[in-house]
Design a protein around this motif. Structure first.
Motif, mmCIF file in Angstrom:
data_model
loop_
_atom_site.group_PDB
_atom_site.id
_atom_site.type_symbol
_atom_site.label_atom_id
_atom_site.label_comp_id
_atom_site.label_asym_id
_atom_site.label_seq_id
_atom_site.Cartn_x
_atom_site.Cartn_y
_atom_site.Cartn_z
ATOM 1 N N THR A 56 56.383 23.771 47.862
ATOM 2 C CA THR A 56 57.951 24.234 47.330
ATOM 3 C C THR A 56 58.619 25.069 47.440
ATOM 4 O OG1 THR A 56 57.189 22.288 45.791
ATOM 5 C CG2 THR A 56 59.384 23.489 45.299
ATOM 6 N N GLU A 57 57.883 26.000 47.328
ATOM 7 C CA GLU A 57 58.061 27.690 47.370
ATOM 8 C C GLU A 57 58.871 27.973 48.739
ATOM 9 O OE1 GLU A 57 57.521 31.656 47.195
ATOM 10 O OE2 GLU A 57 55.628 30.618 46.619
ATOM 11 N N THR A 58 57.719 27.485 50.210
ATOM 12 C CA THR A 58 57.827 27.250 51.151
ATOM 13 C C THR A 58 58.999 26.387 51.716
ATOM 14 O OG1 THR A 58 55.867 27.618 51.821
ATOM 15 C CG2 THR A 58 56.771 26.895 54.042
ATOM 16 N N THR A 59 59.024 25.491 51.228
ATOM 17 C CA THR A 59 60.558 24.662 51.484
ATOM 18 C C THR A 59 61.862 25.293 51.415
ATOM 19 O OG1 THR A 59 59.555 22.731 51.233
ATOM 20 C CG2 THR A 59 61.829 22.271 51.383
ATOM 21 N N LEU A 60 61.814 25.278 49.674
ATOM 22 C CA LEU A 60 63.035 26.045 49.069
ATOM 23 C C LEU A 60 63.070 27.936 50.278
ATOM 24 C CD1 LEU A 60 62.308 26.305 45.553
ATOM 25 C CD2 LEU A 60 64.242 24.817 46.942
ATOM 26 N N LEU A 108 53.769 30.541 62.310
ATOM 27 C CA LEU A 108 54.542 30.338 63.572
ATOM 28 C C LEU A 108 54.641 28.508 63.511
ATOM 29 C CD1 LEU A 108 56.271 33.031 66.063
ATOM 30 C CD2 LEU A 108 57.221 32.153 64.516
ATOM 31 N N ALA A 109 53.551 28.217 63.661
ATOM 32 C CA ALA A 109 52.383 27.147 64.272
ATOM 33 C C ALA A 109 53.076 26.124 63.171
ATOM 34 C CB ALA A 109 51.415 26.782 65.104
ATOM 35 N N HIS A 110 52.941 26.744 62.504
ATOM 36 C CA HIS A 110 52.806 25.853 60.478
ATOM 37 C C HIS A 110 54.484 25.642 60.365
ATOM 38 C CE1 HIS A 110 53.010 24.181 56.476
ATOM 39 N NE2 HIS A 110 52.923 25.180 56.440
ATOM 40 N N LEU A 111 55.583 26.622 60.611
ATOM 41 C CA LEU A 111 56.704 26.888 60.792
ATOM 42 C C LEU A 111 57.675 25.504 61.187
ATOM 43 C CD1 LEU A 111 59.560 27.714 59.483
ATOM 44 C CD2 LEU A 111 59.729 29.007 61.156
ATOM 45 N N TYR A 112 56.123 25.037 62.330
ATOM 46 C CA TYR A 112 57.426 24.177 63.847
ATOM 47 C C TYR A 112 56.776 23.162 63.236
ATOM 48 C CZ TYR A 112 60.025 27.954 66.674
ATOM 49 O OH TYR A 112 59.932 29.151 66.807
ATOM 50 N N SER A 113 55.472 22.832 62.101
ATOM 51 C CA SER A 113 55.521 21.298 62.472
ATOM 52 C C SER A 113 55.545 20.423 61.004
ATOM 53 C CB SER A 113 53.538 21.549 61.571
ATOM 54 O OG SER A 113 53.260 22.762 60.847
ATOM 55 N N ALA A 138 64.359 21.167 56.277
ATOM 56 C CA ALA A 138 63.980 21.869 55.031
ATOM 57 C C ALA A 138 65.356 21.363 53.976
ATOM 58 C CB ALA A 138 64.246 22.976 53.980
ATOM 59 N N GLN A 139 64.990 20.229 52.311
ATOM 60 C CA GLN A 139 65.818 20.133 52.154
ATOM 61 C C GLN A 139 65.786 20.566 50.892
ATOM 62 O OE1 GLN A 139 68.267 17.654 53.122
ATOM 63 N NE2 GLN A 139 67.313 17.531 55.070
ATOM 64 N N HIS A 140 67.209 20.407 49.988
ATOM 65 C CA HIS A 140 67.238 21.353 48.306
ATOM 66 C C HIS A 140 65.937 20.521 47.349
ATOM 67 C CE1 HIS A 140 69.043 22.512 44.498
ATOM 68 N NE2 HIS A 140 68.728 23.667 45.242
ATOM 69 N N ILE A 165 62.651 28.339 53.294
ATOM 70 C CA ILE A 165 62.938 27.825 54.559
ATOM 71 C C ILE A 165 64.718 27.613 53.892
ATOM 72 C CG2 ILE A 165 63.049 26.317 56.797
ATOM 73 C CD1 ILE A 165 59.712 26.557 55.735
ATOM 74 N N TYR A 166 64.886 26.720 53.055
ATOM 75 C CA TYR A 166 66.667 26.600 52.909
ATOM 76 C C TYR A 166 67.328 27.363 52.612
ATOM 77 C CZ TYR A 166 69.554 23.408 50.768
ATOM 78 O OH TYR A 166 71.570 22.890 50.186
#
Length: 453
Positions: A30-34, A236-241, A245-247, A36-37
């Protein structure tokens, strides 16, 4: 290499795992998604505000640094992102007005949440609350940073590294894109910008299959380690996988950009007060003993019988009051005139304020029009004065020319008169000689004819 003593905001893996958001019960995903959002919001708003890439990169770094010290549960992601954009635009000398930032983020929220796009009125109460919240959040960010907002980006090292390694030109654009994407992760708070630049160049070379010198590792020349480069490539590879991102609603103060819990509480409080005020007045006609007993303090220590007697006395008094026609009329008037609530007072006050603002605007417009008219009149007067001056000059010039002509004519006349006078003098002398000669001849004739006389 370029070293700066100010850029010291770097954390370890343990500090990132024990972040304030984790302490508030927010998991890693959740923290990573927020994160990126929020970076997506900063990037999109920077494009809409026509800001340079340096401003967007600085805003994303400030965003990551702030949430390394504060929790997502206590600060709204959207408002922090807006404050980061506003602060970064001033740090990178490309300032934007608070009104522009608020309007852009309001429109972005309406589009992302599939809400009707409504224009944010700069003179509304909502706009005033958003502006104060924007400046308040900016002060929070500056306080947590210790007013040290210096940021170094890996972009300025990429071109130097690629020129030193003599790589093809297409590798530069790919490395630049990877550096922009790395700002959505926590790499900017884990590694220095030089190390991130080395990792980005390594990832771009692997993607385009461009060989780089490894017998003598090239990254050691730029003060980087192989383990750090591998970690950057893994992140970076994990980011592209990850998906888009949604709120995720996590904040306790409200997850919307345009409304908060404070505004909701202010809306619900007047309603409860209205119920408390209208409840007893509506139940005056039928008062039960239970209702009467509730009006008596239960902590008074009296027995149940005494409480019942007091309730009966109150009923008798209410009946006596009902028998009087005057009291009925007063009660009818009281019922017909409802008590205005605070929300109604607020709406009336806001309407009066809007009317006063419109009147002030009309007055300002009238003043501007009067000023323009006065300026036009002054211009016409100046033009008239200029024309009068030109006419006077023309008349003076004409008078001077007339005077000159008269002088020339008088000179010519003087010359003519001088010539005539000489001629007349000559003629007069001739006439005198003639008359004298004629006179003498006559005398001679007389003497001849009359000698005795």
């Amino acid at each position: 290499m370029i070293y700066t003593a100010i850029d010291t905001f770097y954390l370890t893996d343990e500090q990132l795992k024990n972040s304030p958001s984790r302490k508030d019960g927010i998991d890693e995903a959740t923290e990573t998604t927020l994160r990126i959002y929020g970076c997506d919001l900063i990037q999109e708003s920077g494009i809409l505000l026509r800001l340079p890439q340096a401003v967007m990169a600085t805003g994303q770094v400030l965003f990551h640094r702030f949430y390394c010290k504060k929790s997502f549960a206590r600060f709204n992601v959207k408002r922090v992102a807006a404050s980061c954009v506003w602060l970064a635009s001033k740090l990178e000398e490309s300032p934007r007005k608070a009104r522009q930032v608020l309007i852009v983020f309001h429109r972005m929220e309406c589009r992302r949440e599939n809400l009707p796009v409504v224009h944010l009125d700069p003179f509304s109460k909502k706009y005033a609350e958003l502006k104060t919240d924007l400046s308040r959040t900016e002060r929070h960010i500056l306080k947590e940073m210790g007013f040290i907002c210096h940021v170094e980006h890996p972009h300025k090292f990429i071109s130097n590294y690629l020129a030193t390694l003599k790589t093809p030109p297409e590798l530069r654009q790919e490395a630049w894109n990877l550096a922009n994407d790395s700002l959505r992760t926590t790499l900017c708070v884990q590694f220095k910008s030089e190390v991130v630049a080395c990792g980005v160049v390594y990832a771009a070379a692997r993607r385009f299959q461009v060989p780089l010198p490894e017998n003598e590792p090239w990254w050691e020349v730029f003060d980087a380690e192989k383990s750090a480069i591998d970690e950057i490539c893994r992140v970076l590879a994990h980011l592209y996988s990850l998906p888009k991102a949604q709120h995720i609603p996590v904040c306790k103060d409200g997850d919307s950009f345009t409304s908060s819990n404070k505004s909701r509480d202010s809306q619900t409080q007047p309603v409860s007060k209205e119920v408390l005020q209208s409840g007893p007045s509506a139940n005056n006609d039928t008062v039960t003993p239970k209702a009467a007993s509730t009006l008596i303090n239960p902590e008074s220590g009296g027995s149940k019988n005494s409480m019942v007697k007091q309730a009966l006395d109150m009923l008798k008094e209410s009946k006596k009051g009902d028998d009087d026609p005057k009291s009925m009329a007063v009660e009818g008037e009281g019922r017909e005139e409802p008590i205005p609530s605070k929300s109604e007072h607020r709406t009336e006050a806001s309407g009066e304020r809007n009317k006063e603002r419109e009147r002030e605007r009309e007055r300002d417009r009238d003043r501007d029009r009067d000023r323009e008219r006065e300026r036009a009149k002054a211009r016409d007067r100046d033009r008239g004065r200029d024309s009068d001056r030109e006419r006077e000059r023309d008349e003076i010039d004409k008078d001077r020319e007339k005077v000159k002509d008269r002088k020339h004519r008088s000179k010519d006349r003087g010359k003519d008169s001088g010539g005539h006078s000489e001629k007349s003098r000559r003629h007069s002398s001739r006439d005198r000689d003639y008359h004298s000669s004629s006179y003498s001849s006559r005398e001679k004739d007389r003497h001849r004819h009359h000698p005795y006389s």
